[in-house]
Design a protein around this motif. Structure first.
Motif, PDB file in Angstrom:
ATOM      1  N   GLY A 123       0.834  -1.197   0.000  1.00 41.69           N
ATOM      2  CA  GLY A 123       0.000   0.000   0.000  1.00 41.69           C
ATOM      3  C   GLY A 123       0.866   1.243   0.000  1.00 41.69           C
ATOM      4  N   VAL A 124       0.202   2.404  -0.045  1.00 42.15           N
ATOM      5  CA  VAL A 124       0.931   3.660  -0.084  1.00 42.15           C
ATOM      6  C   VAL A 124       0.124   4.748   0.614  1.00 42.15           C
ATOM      7  CG1 VAL A 124       0.035   4.306  -2.361  1.00 42.15           C
ATOM      8  CG2 VAL A 124       2.189   5.283  -1.577  1.00 42.15           C
ATOM      9  N   CYS A 125       0.832   5.593   1.362  1.00 41.62           N
ATOM     10  CA  CYS A 125       0.249   6.804   1.930  1.00 41.62           C
ATOM     11  C   CYS A 125       0.993   7.967   1.289  1.00 41.62           C
ATOM     12  CB  CYS A 125       0.419   6.847   3.445  1.00 41.62           C
ATOM     13  SG  CYS A 125      -0.095   8.421   4.170  1.00 41.62           S
ATOM     14  N   ASN A 126       0.251   8.966   0.838  1.00 37.04           N
ATOM     15  CA  ASN A 126       0.876  10.120   0.182  1.00 37.04           C
ATOM     16  C   ASN A 126       1.818  10.868   1.122  1.00 37.04           C
ATOM     17  OD1 ASN A 126      -0.579   9.497  -2.107  1.00 37.04           O
ATOM     18  ND2 ASN A 126      -2.188  10.990  -1.683  1.00 37.04           N
ATOM     19  N   THR A 127       1.619  10.736   2.427  1.00 34.95           N
ATOM     20  CA  THR A 127       2.460  11.420   3.408  1.00 34.95           C
ATOM     21  C   THR A 127       3.493  10.487   4.034  1.00 34.95           C
ATOM     22  OG1 THR A 127       0.627  12.897   3.931  1.00 34.95           O
ATOM     23  CG2 THR A 127       2.422  12.792   5.527  1.00 34.95           C
ATOM     24  N   CYS A 128       3.051   9.295   4.443  1.00 40.15           N
ATOM     25  CA  CYS A 128       3.912   8.369   5.196  1.00 40.15           C
ATOM     26  C   CYS A 128       4.867   7.570   4.321  1.00 40.15           C
ATOM     27  CB  CYS A 128       3.061   7.402   6.012  1.00 40.15           C
ATOM     28  SG  CYS A 128       1.956   8.217   7.182  1.00 40.15           S
ATOM     29  N   GLY A 129       4.495   7.316   3.087  1.00 38.15           N
ATOM     30  CA  GLY A 129       5.399   6.592   2.203  1.00 38.15           C
ATOM     31  C   GLY A 129       4.790   5.379   1.540  1.00 38.15           C
ATOM     32  N   TYR A 130       5.678   4.622   0.894  1.00 37.67           N
ATOM     33  CA  TYR A 130       5.344   3.488   0.046  1.00 37.67           C
ATOM     34  C   TYR A 130       5.705   2.208   0.793  1.00 37.67           C
ATOM     35  CZ  TYR A 130       5.602   0.641  -4.222  1.00 37.67           C
ATOM     36  OH  TYR A 130       5.432  -0.315  -5.178  1.00 37.67           O
ATOM     37  N   PHE A 131       4.782   1.260   0.839  1.00 33.80           N
ATOM     38  CA  PHE A 131       4.994  -0.006   1.529  1.00 33.80           C
ATOM     39  C   PHE A 131       4.854  -1.126   0.500  1.00 33.80           C
ATOM     40  CE2 PHE A 131       3.199   3.209   4.249  1.00 33.80           C
ATOM     41  CZ  PHE A 131       4.224   3.355   5.173  1.00 33.80           C
ATOM     42  N   VAL A 132       5.977  -1.650   0.072  1.00 38.42           N
ATOM     43  CA  VAL A 132       6.032  -2.542  -1.080  1.00 38.42           C
ATOM     44  C   VAL A 132       5.294  -3.856  -0.863  1.00 38.42           C
ATOM     45  CG1 VAL A 132       8.248  -3.585  -0.440  1.00 38.42           C
ATOM     46  CG2 VAL A 132       7.588  -3.442  -2.839  1.00 38.42           C
ATOM     47  N   ASP A 133       5.210  -4.333   0.385  1.00 43.35           N
ATOM     48  CA  ASP A 133       4.553  -5.612   0.632  1.00 43.35           C
ATOM     49  C   ASP A 133       3.844  -5.598   1.984  1.00 43.35           C
ATOM     50  OD1 ASP A 133       6.556  -5.963   2.570  1.00 43.35           O
ATOM     51  OD2 ASP A 133       7.717  -7.321   1.323  1.00 43.35           O
ATOM     52  N   GLY A 134       3.185  -6.698   2.285  1.00 44.42           N
ATOM     53  CA  GLY A 134       2.437  -6.805   3.533  1.00 44.42           C
ATOM     54  C   GLY A 134       3.308  -6.718   4.764  1.00 44.42           C
ATOM     55  N   PHE A 135       4.549  -7.203   4.672  1.00 39.80           N
ATOM     56  CA  PHE A 135       5.445  -7.119   5.816  1.00 39.80           C
ATOM     57  C   PHE A 135       5.753  -5.669   6.164  1.00 39.80           C
ATOM     58  CE2 PHE A 135       6.679 -11.279   3.896  1.00 39.80           C
ATOM     59  CZ  PHE A 135       6.140 -12.083   4.894  1.00 39.80           C
ATOM     60  N   SER A 136       6.131  -4.878   5.168  1.00 45.46           N
ATOM     61  CA  SER A 136       6.460  -3.477   5.439  1.00 45.46           C
ATOM     62  C   SER A 136       5.220  -2.711   5.889  1.00 45.46           C
ATOM     63  CB  SER A 136       7.115  -2.823   4.227  1.00 45.46           C
ATOM     64  OG  SER A 136       6.269  -2.840   3.104  1.00 45.46           O
ATOM     65  N   LEU A 137       4.061  -3.052   5.350  1.00 46.38           N
ATOM     66  CA  LEU A 137       2.825  -2.384   5.753  1.00 46.38           C
ATOM     67  C   LEU A 137       2.487  -2.701   7.213  1.00 46.38           C
ATOM     68  CD1 LEU A 137       0.586  -0.543   4.638  1.00 46.38           C
ATOM     69  CD2 LEU A 137      -0.627  -2.600   3.915  1.00 46.38           C
ATOM     70  N   LEU A 138       2.609  -3.955   7.606  1.00 46.41           N
ATOM     71  CA  LEU A 138       2.343  -4.337   9.002  1.00 46.41           C
ATOM     72  C   LEU A 138       3.375  -3.746   9.962  1.00 46.41           C
ATOM     73  CD1 LEU A 138       1.249  -8.050   8.516  1.00 46.41           C
ATOM     74  CD2 LEU A 138      -0.180  -6.162   9.341  1.00 46.41           C
ATOM     75  N   MET A 139       4.634  -3.696   9.538  1.00 50.14           N
ATOM     76  CA  MET A 139       5.660  -3.097  10.388  1.00 50.14           C
ATOM     77  C   MET A 139       5.337  -1.631  10.655  1.00 50.14           C
ATOM     78  SD  MET A 139       8.992  -4.947   8.689  1.00 50.14           S
ATOM     79  CE  MET A 139      10.177  -3.840   9.405  1.00 50.14           C
ATOM     80  N   TRP A 140       4.906  -0.922   9.626  1.00 52.60           N
ATOM     81  CA  TRP A 140       4.579   0.495   9.745  1.00 52.60           C
ATOM     82  C   TRP A 140       3.362   0.714  10.636  1.00 52.60           C
ATOM     83  CZ3 TRP A 140       0.202   2.584   6.869  1.00 52.60           C
ATOM     84  CH2 TRP A 140       0.036   3.969   7.026  1.00 52.60           C
ATOM     85  N   ILE A 141       2.269   0.034  10.342  1.00 55.88           N
ATOM     86  CA  ILE A 141       1.027   0.332  11.049  1.00 55.88           C
ATOM     87  C   ILE A 141       1.015  -0.185  12.484  1.00 55.88           C
ATOM     88  CG2 ILE A 141      -0.327  -1.672  10.297  1.00 55.88           C
ATOM     89  CD1 ILE A 141      -2.566   0.627   9.847  1.00 55.88           C
ATOM     90  N   ASN A 142       1.706  -1.311  12.744  1.00 54.94           N
ATOM     91  CA  ASN A 142       1.703  -1.890  14.093  1.00 54.94           C
ATOM     92  C   ASN A 142       2.942  -1.549  14.904  1.00 54.94           C
ATOM     93  OD1 ASN A 142      -0.817  -3.127  13.770  1.00 54.94           O
ATOM     94  ND2 ASN A 142       0.095  -4.952  12.873  1.00 54.94           N
ATOM     95  N   GLY A 143       3.944  -0.926  14.268  1.00 60.15           N
ATOM     96  CA  GLY A 143       5.177  -0.604  14.981  1.00 60.15           C
ATOM     97  C   GLY A 143       6.005  -1.838  15.305  1.00 60.15           C
ATOM     98  N   TRP A 144       5.851  -2.896  14.519  1.00 63.71           N
ATOM     99  CA  TRP A 144       6.579  -4.141  14.751  1.00 63.71           C
ATOM    100  C   TRP A 144       7.924  -4.113  14.053  1.00 63.71           C
ATOM    101  CZ3 TRP A 144       2.057  -7.786  12.974  1.00 63.71           C
ATOM    102  CH2 TRP A 144       1.077  -7.819  13.971  1.00 63.71           C
ATOM    103  N   ASP A 145       8.874  -4.916  14.575  1.00 66.23           N
ATOM    104  CA  ASP A 145      10.113  -5.134  13.841  1.00 66.23           C
ATOM    105  C   ASP A 145       9.887  -6.295  12.869  1.00 66.23           C
ATOM    106  OD1 ASP A 145      10.335  -7.554  15.277  1.00 66.23           O
ATOM    107  OD2 ASP A 145      11.905  -6.807  16.596  1.00 66.23           O
ATOM    108  N   PHE A 146      10.878  -6.568  12.030  1.00 69.39           N
ATOM    109  CA  PHE A 146      10.698  -7.580  10.989  1.00 69.39           C
ATOM    110  C   PHE A 146      10.465  -8.973  11.585  1.00 69.39           C
ATOM    111  CE2 PHE A 146      12.238 -10.539   7.693  1.00 69.39           C
ATOM    112  CZ  PHE A 146      11.340 -10.212   6.696  1.00 69.39           C
TER     113      PHE A 146
END
Length: 143
Positions: free
Chosen positions: A64-87
């Motif tokens: 997914g992508v947020c015009n302000t927060c950035g580009y999240f190429v896959d589900g892992f990066s999206l979950l890391m961003w939204i939940n504050g998780w590490d890889f």
């Protein structure tokens, strides 16, 4: 290190085609965006009116992508961003989500002898045991 990378790629492969459910279950704030894949919705992190969207192929990639927060190429990066998780935590959570609520129940079902649906594939008892061993390496049994 190689084993960890292999496990991550295995979880990624198993999640392909199932990211919509994984994202909805692990990040409820994404449910609106997932339901309207490819359409703009408010960012689940900072709000706004229509700055966020998951990709039309979200089932395959989870991105997914947020015009302000950035580009999240896959589900892992999206979950890391939204939940504050590490890889590492993200891999464990996604793997656990794909296996189901109880890995132990899956292992017991395999002992029963019939083919089992594990991580997107049917496994016979003979092929399921190595697969479950790989999943167990991702996250250790709970105490």
């Amino acid at each position: 290190m190689m084993k960890y990378e292999y496990q991550a790629s295995r979880v990624k492969e198993d999640a392909r085609g199932r990211w919509q459910r994984v994202l909805s279950d692990l990040a409820p704030a994404l449910q609106d965006a997932v339901a309207k894949r490819g359409k703009h919705v408010p960012c689940p992190v900072h709000g706004g009116r229509d700055g966020f969207r998951v990709f039309p192929d979200v089932s395959e990639t989870g991105g997914g992508v947020c015009n302000t927060c950035g580009y999240f190429v896959d589900g892992f990066s999206l979950l890391m961003w939204i939940n504050g998780w590490d890889f590492g935590q993200t891999i464990r959570e996604v793997a656990q989500q794909l296996v189901g609520p109880s890995r132990q129940r899956s292992e017991e079902s395999v002992a029963w002898g019939g083919p089992q649906w594990l991580c997107g594939r049917y496994h016979t008892p003979r092929t399921a045991q190595p697969h479950l061993a790989g999943i167990a390496a991702i996250y250790p049994p709970s105490s």
